[in-house]
Enzyme design. Structure first.
Site, mmCIF file in Angstrom:
data_model
loop_
_atom_site.group_PDB
_atom_site.id
_atom_site.type_symbol
_atom_site.label_atom_id
_atom_site.label_comp_id
_atom_site.label_asym_id
_atom_site.label_seq_id
_atom_site.Cartn_x
_atom_site.Cartn_y
_atom_site.Cartn_z
ATOM 1 N N ASP A 1 0.860 -1.189 0.000
ATOM 2 C CA ASP A 1 0.000 0.000 0.000
ATOM 3 C C ASP A 1 0.891 1.232 0.000
ATOM 4 O O ASP A 1 1.864 1.313 0.770
ATOM 5 C CB ASP A 1 -0.882 -0.023 1.271
ATOM 6 C CG ASP A 1 -1.960 1.046 1.249
ATOM 7 O OD1 ASP A 1 -1.623 2.235 1.048
ATOM 8 O OD2 ASP A 1 -3.138 0.709 1.446
ATOM 9 N N ASN B 1 -12.340 -2.467 4.584
ATOM 10 C CA ASN B 1 -13.355 -1.411 4.662
ATOM 11 C C ASN B 1 -14.377 -1.623 3.543
ATOM 12 O O ASN B 1 -13.993 -1.854 2.396
ATOM 13 C CB ASN B 1 -12.700 -0.039 4.506
ATOM 14 C CG ASN B 1 -11.639 0.215 5.568
ATOM 15 O OD1 ASN B 1 -11.813 -0.155 6.724
ATOM 16 N ND2 ASN B 1 -10.530 0.832 5.186
ATOM 17 N N GLN C 1 -13.925 2.955 3.011
ATOM 18 C CA GLN C 1 -13.452 2.435 1.716
ATOM 19 C C GLN C 1 -13.244 3.587 0.742
ATOM 20 O O GLN C 1 -14.125 4.441 0.587
ATOM 21 C CB GLN C 1 -14.466 1.434 1.129
ATOM 22 C CG GLN C 1 -13.948 0.747 -0.137
ATOM 23 C CD GLN C 1 -14.868 -0.361 -0.640
ATOM 24 O OE1 GLN C 1 -16.008 -0.486 -0.199
ATOM 25 N NE2 GLN C 1 -14.376 -1.141 -1.579
ATOM 26 N N HIS D 1 -10.573 -5.382 -1.201
ATOM 27 C CA HIS D 1 -9.179 -5.612 -0.786
ATOM 28 C C HIS D 1 -9.082 -5.842 0.706
ATOM 29 O O HIS D 1 -9.857 -5.312 1.489
ATOM 30 C CB HIS D 1 -8.283 -4.437 -1.194
ATOM 31 C CG HIS D 1 -8.778 -3.088 -0.759
ATOM 32 N ND1 HIS D 1 -9.780 -2.417 -1.414
ATOM 33 C CD2 HIS D 1 -8.417 -2.301 0.271
ATOM 34 C CE1 HIS D 1 -10.014 -1.261 -0.813
ATOM 35 N NE2 HIS D 1 -9.208 -1.166 0.232
HETATM 36 P P1 5GP Z 1 -9.404 1.725 1.469
HETATM 37 O O1 5GP Z 1 -9.427 3.117 2.033
HETATM 38 O O2 5GP Z 1 -10.301 1.619 0.254
HETATM 39 O O3 5GP Z 1 -9.653 0.654 2.472
HETATM 40 O O4 5GP Z 1 -7.913 1.467 0.998
HETATM 41 C C1 5GP Z 1 -7.414 1.881 -0.227
HETATM 42 C C2 5GP Z 1 -5.907 1.882 -0.092
HETATM 43 O O5 5GP Z 1 -5.368 1.942 -1.388
HETATM 44 C C3 5GP Z 1 -5.356 3.085 0.685
HETATM 45 O O6 5GP Z 1 -4.695 2.616 1.856
HETATM 46 C C4 5GP Z 1 -4.388 3.751 -0.297
HETATM 47 O O7 5GP Z 1 -3.178 4.131 0.308
HETATM 48 C C5 5GP Z 1 -4.152 2.649 -1.323
HETATM 49 N N1 5GP Z 1 -3.891 3.139 -2.659
HETATM 50 C C6 5GP Z 1 -4.657 4.025 -3.369
HETATM 51 N N2 5GP Z 1 -4.115 4.218 -4.591
HETATM 52 C C7 5GP Z 1 -3.008 3.431 -4.656
HETATM 53 C C8 5GP Z 1 -2.034 3.203 -5.686
HETATM 54 O O8 5GP Z 1 -2.074 3.748 -6.779
HETATM 55 N N3 5GP Z 1 -1.022 2.323 -5.389
HETATM 56 C C9 5GP Z 1 -0.955 1.689 -4.173
HETATM 57 N N4 5GP Z 1 0.082 0.854 -3.990
HETATM 58 N N5 5GP Z 1 -1.849 1.893 -3.193
HETATM 59 C C10 5GP Z 1 -2.865 2.750 -3.433
#
Ligand code: 5GP
Ligand code: ZN
Length: 141
Positions: free
Chosen positions: A32, A88, A95, A101
């Site tokens: 991440d 999430n 999310q 994920h």
């Molecule tokens: P959520 O908030 O949906 O549970 O988590 C999404 C995660 O995706 C976040 O922790 C964010 O840092 C990660 N993320 C978003 N865009 C990218 C990307 O382009 N590359 C990587 N490696 N992580 C990403």
């Protein structure tokens, strides 16, 4: 979010670069960007499914088969004291990328950057009320 505009689908295709930890026919794991703690990894199905409410049994099965494989690799590589698995679902739950994920977050100590808050309300419910809540949920399965 459609598959066409999905960041994680672009990562799987290789259109957006990522730091890959694991890949098989069905899943992909990569660091991440936010690195909440060292080794913070996302494990995703290659099939675009939005959240747990849309996750097909086959997809869930493949993903959760891979989860301990990746967790053990992180454990061996970074020797954390523990590891949180977080998922999430929907914006209200935090999310931000709408492709299912799991966050695998190695834990080192109480000040390592990940601080889940957990307020207990168990005392607000009687045993009878807990049975009623469970029965209500069970009636939809
Ligand atoms: P959520 O908030 O949906 O549970 O988590 C999404 C995660 O995706 C976040 O922790 C964010 O840092 C990660 N993320 C978003 N865009 C990218 C990307 O382009 N590359 C990587 N490696 N992580 C990403
Ligand atoms: Zn996607």
């Amino acid at each position: 979010m459609s598959e066409q505009s999905c960041i994680f689908c672009s990562i799987i295709k290789g259109d957006i670069p990522s730091a890959k930890v694991y890949e098989d026919e069905h899943v992909y794991a990569f660091l991440d960007l936010s690195q909440v703690t060292k080794g913070h990894t996302l494990l995703i199905p290659k099939k675009h499914e939005q959240d747990i409410f849309h996750l097909e049994p086959e997809t869930a099965s493949r993903l959760f088969q891979a989860a301990p494989v990746v967790a053990k690799a992180l454990d061996r590589a970074f020797v954390p004291a523990g590891l949180n698995v977080l998922n999430n679902n929907k914006e209200a739950a935090g999310q931000s990328v709408f492709h299912y994920h799991l966050h695998l977050i190695p834990r080192y100590d109480q000040s390592d950057g990940f601080q889940p808050t957990w307020v207990e309300h168990g005392g607000d419910y009687s045993q009878e009320e807990l049975q009623q809540l469970a029965a209500e949920a069970a009636s939809y399965i």
